[in-house]
Design an enzyme around this catalytic site. Structure first.
Site, PDB file in Angstrom:
ATOM      1  N   ILE A  30       0.839  -1.200   0.000  1.00  0.00           N
ATOM      2  CA  ILE A  30       0.000   0.000   0.000  1.00  0.00           C
ATOM      3  C   ILE A  30       0.876   1.253   0.000  1.00  0.00           C
ATOM      4  CG2 ILE A  30      -1.933  -1.146   1.152  1.00  0.00           C
ATOM      5  CD1 ILE A  30      -0.933  -0.050   3.823  1.00  0.00           C
ATOM      6  N   ASP A  31       2.193   1.066  -0.247  1.00  0.00           N
ATOM      7  CA  ASP A  31       3.146   2.162  -0.057  1.00  0.00           C
ATOM      8  C   ASP A  31       3.375   3.039  -1.277  1.00  0.00           C
ATOM      9  OD1 ASP A  31       4.896   0.581  -1.690  1.00  0.00           O
ATOM     10  OD2 ASP A  31       5.668  -0.441   0.083  1.00  0.00           O
ATOM     11  N   CYS A  58     -12.850  11.761   2.439  1.00  0.00           N
ATOM     12  CA  CYS A  58     -13.790  12.064   3.511  1.00  0.00           C
ATOM     13  C   CYS A  58     -15.014  11.172   3.333  1.00  0.00           C
ATOM     14  CB  CYS A  58     -14.174  13.544   3.448  1.00  0.00           C
ATOM     15  SG  CYS A  58     -15.594  13.924   4.496  1.00  0.00           S
ATOM     16  N   CYS A  97     -18.249  13.773   2.572  1.00  0.00           N
ATOM     17  CA  CYS A  97     -18.429  14.537   1.317  1.00  0.00           C
ATOM     18  C   CYS A  97     -17.595  13.992   0.162  1.00  0.00           C
ATOM     19  CB  CYS A  97     -18.108  16.014   1.548  1.00  0.00           C
ATOM     20  SG  CYS A  97     -16.336  16.338   1.754  1.00  0.00           S
ATOM     21  N   SER A 140       4.541 -13.785   2.112  1.00  0.00           N
ATOM     22  CA  SER A 140       4.378 -15.053   2.828  1.00  0.00           C
ATOM     23  C   SER A 140       3.242 -15.873   2.223  1.00  0.00           C
ATOM     24  CB  SER A 140       4.093 -14.772   4.308  1.00  0.00           C
ATOM     25  OG  SER A 140       2.894 -14.021   4.437  1.00  0.00           O
ATOM     26  N   ASN A 178      11.913 -15.222  -2.220  1.00  0.00           N
ATOM     27  CA  ASN A 178      11.472 -14.900  -0.860  1.00  0.00           C
ATOM     28  C   ASN A 178      12.517 -15.394   0.132  1.00  0.00           C
ATOM     29  OD1 ASN A 178       9.071 -13.646   0.369  1.00  0.00           O
ATOM     30  ND2 ASN A 178       8.983 -15.520   1.568  1.00  0.00           N
ATOM     31  N   HIS A 192      -4.565  -4.131  -2.139  1.00  0.00           N
ATOM     32  CA  HIS A 192      -4.978  -3.672  -0.807  1.00  0.00           C
ATOM     33  C   HIS A 192      -5.055  -2.148  -0.705  1.00  0.00           C
ATOM     34  CE1 HIS A 192      -3.575  -7.856   0.727  1.00  0.00           C
ATOM     35  NE2 HIS A 192      -4.779  -7.869   0.232  1.00  0.00           N
ATOM     36  N   CYS A 217     -12.188  16.176   7.735  1.00  0.00           N
ATOM     37  CA  CYS A 217     -12.397  17.095   6.623  1.00  0.00           C
ATOM     38  C   CYS A 217     -12.945  18.420   7.172  1.00  0.00           C
ATOM     39  CB  CYS A 217     -13.420  16.424   5.706  1.00  0.00           C
ATOM     40  SG  CYS A 217     -13.861  17.343   4.245  1.00  0.00           S
TER      41      CYS A 217
HETATM   42  P1  NAD Z   1       4.288 -10.719   5.060  1.00  0.00           P
HETATM   43  O1  NAD Z   1       4.836  -9.783   6.072  1.00  0.00           O
HETATM   44  O2  NAD Z   1       3.252 -11.687   5.475  1.00  0.00           O
HETATM   45  O3  NAD Z   1       5.478 -11.569   4.429  1.00  0.00           O
HETATM   46  C1  NAD Z   1       6.601 -10.955   3.904  1.00  0.00           C
HETATM   47  C2  NAD Z   1       7.491 -12.047   3.327  1.00  0.00           C
HETATM   48  O4  NAD Z   1       8.556 -11.397   2.652  1.00  0.00           O
HETATM   49  C3  NAD Z   1       8.090 -12.966   4.370  1.00  0.00           C
HETATM   50  O5  NAD Z   1       7.916 -14.312   3.961  1.00  0.00           O
HETATM   51  C4  NAD Z   1       9.581 -12.576   4.387  1.00  0.00           C
HETATM   52  O6  NAD Z   1      10.427 -13.684   4.558  1.00  0.00           O
HETATM   53  C5  NAD Z   1       9.778 -11.999   3.029  1.00  0.00           C
HETATM   54  N1  NAD Z   1      10.777 -10.927   2.959  1.00  0.00           N
HETATM   55  C6  NAD Z   1      10.880  -9.830   3.729  1.00  0.00           C
HETATM   56  N2  NAD Z   1      11.859  -9.030   3.284  1.00  0.00           N
HETATM   57  C7  NAD Z   1      12.393  -9.658   2.203  1.00  0.00           C
HETATM   58  C8  NAD Z   1      13.427  -9.330   1.305  1.00  0.00           C
HETATM   59  N3  NAD Z   1      14.118  -8.193   1.405  1.00  0.00           N
HETATM   60  N4  NAD Z   1      13.717 -10.210   0.319  1.00  0.00           N
HETATM   61  C9  NAD Z   1      13.031 -11.382   0.205  1.00  0.00           C
HETATM   62  N5  NAD Z   1      12.033 -11.729   1.020  1.00  0.00           N
HETATM   63  C10 NAD Z   1      11.704 -10.869   2.002  1.00  0.00           C
HETATM   64  O7  NAD Z   1       3.798  -9.818   3.831  1.00  0.00           O
HETATM   65  P2  NAD Z   1       2.645 -10.093   2.762  1.00  0.00           P
HETATM   66  O8  NAD Z   1       2.650 -11.499   2.312  1.00  0.00           O
HETATM   67  O9  NAD Z   1       2.769  -8.997   1.764  1.00  0.00           O
HETATM   68  O10 NAD Z   1       1.286  -9.884   3.560  1.00  0.00           O
HETATM   69  C11 NAD Z   1       1.149  -8.859   4.498  1.00  0.00           C
HETATM   70  C12 NAD Z   1       0.093  -7.807   4.219  1.00  0.00           C
HETATM   71  O11 NAD Z   1       0.580  -6.647   4.846  1.00  0.00           O
HETATM   72  C13 NAD Z   1      -0.120  -7.438   2.805  1.00  0.00           C
HETATM   73  O12 NAD Z   1      -1.474  -7.405   2.625  1.00  0.00           O
HETATM   74  C14 NAD Z   1       0.401  -6.019   2.665  1.00  0.00           C
HETATM   75  O13 NAD Z   1      -0.584  -5.187   2.106  1.00  0.00           O
HETATM   76  C15 NAD Z   1       0.550  -5.499   4.046  1.00  0.00           C
HETATM   77  N6  NAD Z   1       1.807  -4.738   4.273  1.00  0.00           N
HETATM   78  C16 NAD Z   1       2.215  -3.832   3.341  1.00  0.00           C
HETATM   79  C17 NAD Z   1       3.377  -3.132   3.538  1.00  0.00           C
HETATM   80  C18 NAD Z   1       3.801  -2.153   2.475  1.00  0.00           C
HETATM   81  O14 NAD Z   1       2.960  -1.575   1.802  1.00  0.00           O
HETATM   82  N7  NAD Z   1       5.102  -1.967   2.256  1.00  0.00           N
HETATM   83  C19 NAD Z   1       4.154  -3.313   4.687  1.00  0.00           C
HETATM   84  C20 NAD Z   1       3.678  -4.243   5.649  1.00  0.00           C
HETATM   85  C21 NAD Z   1       2.510  -4.955   5.420  1.00  0.00           C
END
Ligand code: NAD
Length: 234
Positions: free
Chosen positions: A100-101, A124, A127, A186, A208, A116, A145
């Site tokens: 979501i970043d 808001c 409105c 994950s 991963n 996501h 708002c």
């Molecule tokens: P998760 O945290 O469940 O899993 C992250 C996975 O990435 C882990 O298995 C970990 O081993 C692996 N990982 C972490 N850093 C790594 C790297 N540098 N290189 C390789 N592997 C790496 O994340 P998910 O499966 O995306 O699910 C979590 C939810 O949280 C998602 O819905 C997401 O929207 C949200 N989320 C988003 C952000 C963001 O926008 N950056 C941050 C945190 C959580």
């Protein structure tokens, strides 16, 4: 086959990513050893990031959200940048992300399906007026708002459905690509994690740090850093 060879032979790549794609940009994921789920909170982050909690404990929600989910200074890393290059070169048709970043767009990617939602879109609830992530970060307490309405981030909270148009676009991209690269996830958050099952192409790659349930179905598995795997590509 190496990642380099697979990429060279692919004409239509789709990238499916998760929070691990952005950890090398300084944004913690949820489930790694340094992830947000390992921090000690009175209320677990899964509860805080739910729709019920947003409406019933709005102040506490925003305290956590502003502190942990709004890393506005973060910059794209080698993976985000390379994916944007591939799209420009006509090699990649879409990025499907659970993140979501907004870092894929910051790197220059155009077709990004944000399953996501995004911290960069806020509105808001009374409105409909739109607000930037910076406006949310600057606000004191619960952002409101000028009309008095509550502002909500366009982020899919636990208990909320995914946006239909985004889902359709993501599934169409995944089911028509020749190579799917799944990285930094994950694969435990549904329904998003189930989307990889729609892949019908010939090369499935997983990058991963930890093992995932998809590993055994992949043509190539790299258990390591996403940023490093992309930085090594020429
Ligand atoms: P998760 O945290 O469940 O899993 C992250 C996975 O990435 C882990 O298995 C970990 O081993 C692996 N990982 C972490 N850093 C790594 C790297 N540098 N290189 C390789 N592997 C790496 O994340 P998910 O499966 O995306 O699910 C979590 C939810 O949280 C998602 O819905 C997401 O929207 C949200 N989320 C988003 C952000 C963001 O926008 N950056 C941050 C945190 C959580």
């Amino acid at each position: 086959m190496t990642l380099q060879e697979i990429v060279s032979q692919s004409k239509n790549i789709v990238f499916f990513g998760g929070a691990g794609v952005s950890t090398e940009s300084g944004i913690p994921d949820f489930r790694s050893k340094d992830g947000l789920y390992r921090l000690k909170y009175d209320v677990p982050p899964e509860t805080i990031l739910s729709a019920d909690y947003f409406f019933s404990h709005t102040e506490e929600f925003y305290r956590f959200y502003k502190d942990k989910m709004l890393p506005l200074g973060a910059m794209p890393n080698a993976a985000h940048l390379r994916l944007a290059e591939w799209e420009k070169a006509g090699k990649l048709s879409a990025v499907v992300t659970q993140n979501i970043d907004g870092l894929h767009q910051k790197a220059g990617s155009r077709r990004v399906y944000e399953l996501h939602g995004s911290v960069h879109r806020n509105r808001c609830l009374a409105c409909g007026k739109k607000f930037s992530a910076e406006a949310i970060a600057r606000s004191e307490g619960v952002p409101r708002c000028a009309c008095g309405g509550l502002i909500k981030p366009n982020v899919v909270l636990y208990g909320e459905p995914l946006e239909d148009e985004t889902v359709q676009g993501a599934l169409a991209a995944i089911s028509s690509c020749d190579t799917l690269i799944v990285a930094g996830t994950s694969l435990t958050v549904y329904p998003a994690a189930g989307f990889v099952e729609y892949f019908r192409g010939s090369r499935l790659v997983l990058i991963n740090r930890d093992q995932t349930a998809l590993d055994k179905k992949c043509d190539l598995v790299i258990h390591g850093s996403v940023g490093k795997a992309f930085a090594e590509l020429t």
